[in-house]
Design an enzyme around this catalytic site. Structure first.
Site, PDB file in Angstrom:
ATOM      1  N   HIS A  83      -6.785  39.887  83.189  1.00 41.19           N
ATOM      2  CA  HIS A  83      -5.951  38.349  83.019  1.00 41.19           C
ATOM      3  C   HIS A  83      -5.119  38.913  82.278  1.00 41.19           C
ATOM      4  O   HIS A  83      -3.848  38.465  82.806  1.00 41.19           O
ATOM      5  CB  HIS A  83      -6.609  37.624  82.135  1.00 41.19           C
ATOM      6  CG  HIS A  83      -6.610  37.966  80.371  1.00 41.19           C
ATOM      7  ND1 HIS A  83      -5.275  37.888  80.444  1.00 41.19           N
ATOM      8  CD2 HIS A  83      -7.672  38.315  79.936  1.00 41.19           C
ATOM      9  CE1 HIS A  83      -5.667  38.690  78.950  1.00 41.19           C
ATOM     10  NE2 HIS A  83      -6.854  39.280  79.031  1.00 41.19           N
ATOM     11  N   TYR A  84      -4.434  40.234  81.488  1.00 38.76           N
ATOM     12  CA  TYR A  84      -3.607  40.409  81.721  1.00 38.76           C
ATOM     13  C   TYR A  84      -1.758  41.161  82.640  1.00 38.76           C
ATOM     14  O   TYR A  84      -0.726  40.994  82.862  1.00 38.76           O
ATOM     15  CB  TYR A  84      -3.108  42.371  80.904  1.00 38.76           C
ATOM     16  CG  TYR A  84      -1.800  42.435  79.465  1.00 38.76           C
ATOM     17  CD1 TYR A  84      -2.508  41.513  78.143  1.00 38.76           C
ATOM     18  CD2 TYR A  84      -1.528  42.560  79.612  1.00 38.76           C
ATOM     19  CE1 TYR A  84      -2.175  41.075  77.837  1.00 38.76           C
ATOM     20  CE2 TYR A  84      -0.465  43.706  78.746  1.00 38.76           C
ATOM     21  CZ  TYR A  84      -0.730  42.400  77.725  1.00 38.76           C
ATOM     22  OH  TYR A  84      -0.298  42.882  76.592  1.00 38.76           O
ATOM     23  N   LEU A  85      -2.698  41.346  84.001  1.00 39.67           N
ATOM     24  CA  LEU A  85      -1.682  41.423  85.224  1.00 39.67           C
ATOM     25  C   LEU A  85      -1.395  39.893  85.770  1.00 39.67           C
ATOM     26  O   LEU A  85       0.273  39.507  86.302  1.00 39.67           O
ATOM     27  CB  LEU A  85      -2.701  41.896  86.562  1.00 39.67           C
ATOM     28  CG  LEU A  85      -3.969  43.367  86.543  1.00 39.67           C
ATOM     29  CD1 LEU A  85      -4.317  43.782  87.302  1.00 39.67           C
ATOM     30  CD2 LEU A  85      -2.448  43.867  85.853  1.00 39.67           C
ATOM     31  N   ASP A  99     -11.633  46.701  73.625  1.00 32.97           N
ATOM     32  CA  ASP A  99     -10.570  45.599  74.077  1.00 32.97           C
ATOM     33  C   ASP A  99      -9.389  45.670  74.488  1.00 32.97           C
ATOM     34  O   ASP A  99      -8.845  44.749  75.373  1.00 32.97           O
ATOM     35  CB  ASP A  99     -10.682  45.286  72.081  1.00 32.97           C
ATOM     36  CG  ASP A  99     -10.273  42.922  72.301  1.00 32.97           C
ATOM     37  OD1 ASP A  99     -10.835  42.350  73.320  1.00 32.97           O
ATOM     38  OD2 ASP A  99      -9.269  43.116  71.808  1.00 32.97           O
ATOM     39  N   HIS A 118      -6.100  46.925  79.250  1.00 34.66           N
ATOM     40  CA  HIS A 118      -4.908  45.882  79.960  1.00 34.66           C
ATOM     41  C   HIS A 118      -3.392  47.176  80.100  1.00 34.66           C
ATOM     42  O   HIS A 118      -3.436  47.322  81.369  1.00 34.66           O
ATOM     43  CB  HIS A 118      -4.816  45.371  78.516  1.00 34.66           C
ATOM     44  CG  HIS A 118      -5.504  43.515  78.529  1.00 34.66           C
ATOM     45  ND1 HIS A 118      -6.476  43.225  79.655  1.00 34.66           N
ATOM     46  CD2 HIS A 118      -6.169  43.821  77.647  1.00 34.66           C
ATOM     47  CE1 HIS A 118      -6.339  42.320  79.144  1.00 34.66           C
ATOM     48  NE2 HIS A 118      -6.809  42.145  77.092  1.00 34.66           N
ATOM     49  N   LYS A 146      -0.205  52.873  72.545  1.00 37.89           N
ATOM     50  CA  LYS A 146      -0.957  52.718  71.256  1.00 37.89           C
ATOM     51  C   LYS A 146      -0.786  51.031  71.360  1.00 37.89           C
ATOM     52  O   LYS A 146      -0.324  50.387  71.840  1.00 37.89           O
ATOM     53  CB  LYS A 146       0.684  52.885  70.301  1.00 37.89           C
ATOM     54  CG  LYS A 146       0.322  52.582  68.842  1.00 37.89           C
ATOM     55  CD  LYS A 146       2.505  52.306  68.468  1.00 37.89           C
ATOM     56  CE  LYS A 146       2.546  54.132  68.472  1.00 37.89           C
ATOM     57  NZ  LYS A 146       3.704  54.970  67.750  1.00 37.89           N
ATOM     58  N   LYS A 188      -3.640  45.653  66.073  1.00 36.87           N
ATOM     59  CA  LYS A 188      -3.875  44.353  65.024  1.00 36.87           C
ATOM     60  C   LYS A 188      -2.996  43.927  64.363  1.00 36.87           C
ATOM     61  O   LYS A 188      -3.588  45.440  63.018  1.00 36.87           O
ATOM     62  CB  LYS A 188      -5.456  43.960  65.191  1.00 36.87           C
ATOM     63  CG  LYS A 188      -5.981  44.274  67.083  1.00 36.87           C
ATOM     64  CD  LYS A 188      -7.045  43.462  66.909  1.00 36.87           C
ATOM     65  CE  LYS A 188      -7.076  41.818  66.440  1.00 36.87           C
ATOM     66  NZ  LYS A 188      -6.794  41.225  67.501  1.00 36.87           N
TER      67      LYS A 188
END
Length: 208
Positions: free
Chosen positions: A29-31, A86, A91, A181, A184
């Site tokens: 979904h990051y795309l 994650d 991503h 890099k 959170k």
């Protein structure tokens, strides 16, 4: 897609029993983010700018993912995966392939995928001394993490921060550190792709 190579292969095998590869869509979904969609246009629709993406000009590439939230509400899930699984291996690696790949034959999915795969095949095996992991302060105090610790019988070592330096062994990027890099519970929420260009030669007009 799976938790490791073996589970990914098992899932693929089960899907292959019912579907052909062309019927399967593996989607990150990051795309779909606007910035990501524009990377190929930025590189390959601008000839002069595109030429700058080369070891002759670039000192390093840094792709940084930051989240200003912790694991509140999803600690049980996150502690089983960590920041590398994650965020980084999906991503950020997708972003890295878009930044470093050669121009595809077309914008058809298969052609773009083929160029991405070439990048992945040329990445040098990661050395442990090129990696750093850590946890943000307060992670161990999260009530859900304390439950995880009680089940394990020790404090979890799940990383919430990671840095990894990769090297791509091809003509365009040879010798350029590619730095991923992710962290959170940091100062802000952002994803940044940064190319740092090389300094002017020593003793030149604007050199050191």
């Amino acid at each position: 897609f799976g938790k490791d190579l073996d589970s990914a292969k098992e899932l693929s095998s089960k899907l292959a029993a019912y579907l052909e590869e062309r019927q399967i869509y593996r989607i990150d979904h990051y795309l779909a983010k606007t910035m990501v969609l524009n990377i190929l246009t930025l590189r390959f629709a601008n000839r002069e700018l595109g030429r700058l993406f080369h070891a002759d000009n670039v000192a390093n590439v840094r792709i940084t993912f930051k989240e200003d939230i912790g694991v509140e509400g999803r600690a049980g899930y996150f502690d089983n995966y960590g920041i590398i699984r994650d965020v980084m291996q999906n991503h950020l690696l997708q972003l890295l392939t878009l930044v470093t790949m050669e121009a595809p034959a077309s914008l058809e999915a298969e052609d773009v995928r083929n160029e991405k795969v070439k990048v992945l095949k040329q990445i040098r095996p990661v050395e442990i001394e090129d990696c750093v992991v850590g946890q943000y302060e307060g992670y161990q105090e999260d009530p859900d993490i304390q439950k995880v610790n009680a089940q394990k019988g020790h404090q979890t070592r799940c990383p919430t921060f990671a840095t990894c330096v990769l090297f791509l062994d091809n003509e365009r990027w040879s010798g350029v550190p590619l730095i991923l890099k992710a962290g959170k519970h940091v100062d802000t929420r952002s994803t940044i792709v940064r190319l740092q260009f090389k300094k002017a030669p020593p003793n030149s007009l604007f050199g050191d």
